[in-house]
Enzyme design. Sequence first.
Site, PDB file in Angstrom:
ATOM      1  N   ARG A  61       0.841  -1.199   0.000  1.00 11.93           N
ATOM      2  CA  ARG A  61       0.000   0.000   0.000  1.00 11.93           C
ATOM      3  C   ARG A  61       0.874   1.245   0.000  1.00 11.93           C
ATOM      4  O   ARG A  61       1.307   1.714   1.048  1.00 11.93           O
ATOM      5  CB  ARG A  61      -0.916   0.008   1.233  1.00 11.93           C
ATOM      6  N   ASP A  63       2.001   5.087  -0.128  1.00 14.21           N
ATOM      7  CA  ASP A  63       1.444   6.293   0.488  1.00 14.21           C
ATOM      8  C   ASP A  63       1.137   7.356  -0.561  1.00 14.21           C
ATOM      9  O   ASP A  63       1.514   7.233  -1.728  1.00 14.21           O
ATOM     10  CB  ASP A  63       2.436   6.869   1.513  1.00 14.21           C
ATOM     11  N   TYR A 126      12.170  -0.826  -3.358  1.00 14.00           N
ATOM     12  CA  TYR A 126      11.909   0.589  -3.604  1.00 14.00           C
ATOM     13  C   TYR A 126      13.205   1.287  -4.013  1.00 14.00           C
ATOM     14  O   TYR A 126      14.306   0.889  -3.602  1.00 14.00           O
ATOM     15  CB  TYR A 126      11.391   1.284  -2.338  1.00 14.00           C
ATOM     16  N   ARG A 214      10.775   6.637   3.713  1.00 13.39           N
ATOM     17  CA  ARG A 214      11.045   8.086   3.754  1.00 13.39           C
ATOM     18  C   ARG A 214      11.661   8.503   5.090  1.00 13.39           C
ATOM     19  O   ARG A 214      12.441   9.460   5.143  1.00 13.39           O
ATOM     20  CB  ARG A 214       9.758   8.860   3.471  1.00 13.39           C
TER      21      ARG A 214
END
Length: 279
Positions: A61, A63, A126, A214
């Site tokens: 999921r 962001d 990522y 992040r």
Amino acid sequence: MAAPTLFPESGFRRLRLDIAYDGTHFFGWATQPGHRTLQDLVEEAISRISQTNIDSIVAGRTDAGVHATGQVIHVDVPDAMFERDLTYLDLRYKLNRILDEDVRIMNVSDAPQGFHARFSALRRYYSYKILDNNDVIAPLSRHDVASWYRPLNADRMNEASALLLGHHDFAAFCKFKVGGTTIRTLEKYEWHRSDEGLLVADVVADAFCYSMVRNLVGAVVCVADGRQSPAWIAQLLANKERVSDSLVFPARGLTLYQVDYPNNDQLLERAKITVAKRE
């Protein structure tokens, strides 16, 4: 947690969809009332074609503002859809005609027996991109590169990143979520300087909690620009001391680019193991 549906019902088949999107104008993947989300758009498109209310399961999921080139979902659709000689290429074409241009279905295929997009996954990949030293971001890169006003040292970034590898409680780097766990296995976290001068991170873990990447980027940047020592990273991790929100880097630099799954004969067992861990 409700028990996941590991097999489609009778009269349905499970499809795997590989999806890419520019997350700039989305409030993330998951449905949020009153906001534009990827889940809503994708499920609405599939429901229109199948003439059935469709629920999707996503591998990760993402962001608000986060992009994807390798997102994976599964959906259970009625077999009757394909009685009209509808092929998977036809379905991909029809879906992309319905969807807005900032989300594309890249591939549609039969999901193997026991496939669950979320719980069968082994790891997610990522990338994060930064242009440092207050350099100028080219217009076509403005949505997927974050800027930083100080010069960053890639070696110091990797020194700090290496301290985070392994199986840990990443509570210091995750926003709290009721009923969620912050225990993850971070398999890779490495930085390199690209030919274009960007600092690019590869971040790989079995799974990520909310805002984790992040947060990890922001903490390592504090070391790279000299504000903190690498020991500070280790202390945060050990003490589970929440990183300040002011250090969280923007979503636009983050892209989900791959999800790994085991061999087909191990998919179901992997899903059962993942569910047991979450419970």
